[in-house]
Design a protein around this motif. Structure first.
Motif, PDB file in Angstrom:
ATOM      1  N   GLU A 274      22.690  30.024  50.453  1.00  0.00           N
ATOM      2  CA  GLU A 274      24.004  30.669  50.487  1.00  0.00           C
ATOM      3  C   GLU A 274      25.103  29.647  50.787  1.00  0.00           C
ATOM      4  O   GLU A 274      26.162  29.656  50.153  1.00  0.00           O
ATOM      5  N   ALA A 275      24.852  28.752  51.722  1.00  0.00           N
ATOM      6  CA  ALA A 275      25.830  27.713  52.046  1.00  0.00           C
ATOM      7  C   ALA A 275      26.076  26.813  50.839  1.00  0.00           C
ATOM      8  O   ALA A 275      27.223  26.455  50.542  1.00  0.00           O
TER       9      ALA A 275
ATOM     10  N   ARG B  45      28.191  28.737  48.286  1.00  0.00           N
ATOM     11  CA  ARG B  45      29.587  28.835  48.730  1.00  0.00           C
ATOM     12  C   ARG B  45      30.332  27.531  48.478  1.00  0.00           C
ATOM     13  O   ARG B  45      31.468  27.531  48.024  1.00  0.00           O
ATOM     14  N   GLY B  46      29.697  26.428  48.771  1.00  0.00           N
ATOM     15  CA  GLY B  46      30.322  25.136  48.514  1.00  0.00           C
ATOM     16  C   GLY B  46      30.517  24.880  47.033  1.00  0.00           C
ATOM     17  O   GLY B  46      31.546  24.363  46.605  1.00  0.00           O
TER      18      GLY B  46
ATOM     19  N   ASN C 164      30.879  27.112  44.706  1.00  0.00           N
ATOM     20  CA  ASN C 164      31.834  28.060  44.140  1.00  0.00           C
ATOM     21  C   ASN C 164      33.230  27.922  44.730  1.00  0.00           C
ATOM     22  O   ASN C 164      34.153  28.584  44.283  1.00  0.00           O
ATOM     23  N   ALA C 165      33.396  27.082  45.710  1.00  0.00           N
ATOM     24  CA  ALA C 165      34.692  26.929  46.370  1.00  0.00           C
ATOM     25  C   ALA C 165      35.722  26.361  45.405  1.00  0.00           C
ATOM     26  O   ALA C 165      35.390  25.567  44.518  1.00  0.00           O
TER      27      ALA C 165
ATOM     28  N   ASN D 289      28.738  28.146  37.168  1.00  0.00           N
ATOM     29  CA  ASN D 289      28.354  29.414  37.786  1.00  0.00           C
ATOM     30  C   ASN D 289      28.063  30.537  36.802  1.00  0.00           C
ATOM     31  O   ASN D 289      27.751  31.639  37.212  1.00  0.00           O
TER      32      ASN D 289
END
Length: 105
Positions: free
Chosen positions: A35-36, A39-40, A42-43, A104
């Motif tokens: 998950e981390a 998130r990185g 997709n930031a 993504n």
């Protein structure tokens, strides 16, 4: 310290046990790590990333005409008009967002 390391330290400051020099430990599983990572990944692009790409794009577009006068990307970037820098920043941000979207999908 890199920009990413500085951002990470600001977001997740190092914490110590009750005033000691011993760092607190956080336990997580592979789902947390995945998950981390996502998130990185997709930031949105950081301002420093956008500026680095914009400088390179401006240099590639203009260096053939000015490389005898301008010794580096930074020098050329600093001498450019604000409107020109804004155009390159806008284009760089759009390119980075397109690349992230492609990763993504």
């Amino acid at each position: 310290m890199s920009i990413a390391e500085d951002e990470a330290e600001k977001t997740y400051p190092t914490r110590y046990w009750d005033g000691t020099r011993i760092k607190e430990e956080i336990f997580c599983d592979t789902d947390d790590l995945q998950e981390a990572y996502l998130r990185g990944r997709n930031a949105p692009p950081a301002d420093a990333e956008v500026e680095a790409v914009a400088k390179k794009l401006m240099w590639w577009a203009s260096a053939p005409f000015w490389e005898d006068v301008m010794p580096s990307e930074d020098c050329f970037w600093n001498q450019a008009e604000p409107e020109m820098r804004a155009d390159y920043l806008r284009g760089a941000r759009e390119m980075l967002e397109i690349a992230r979207k492609a990763v993504n999908e």
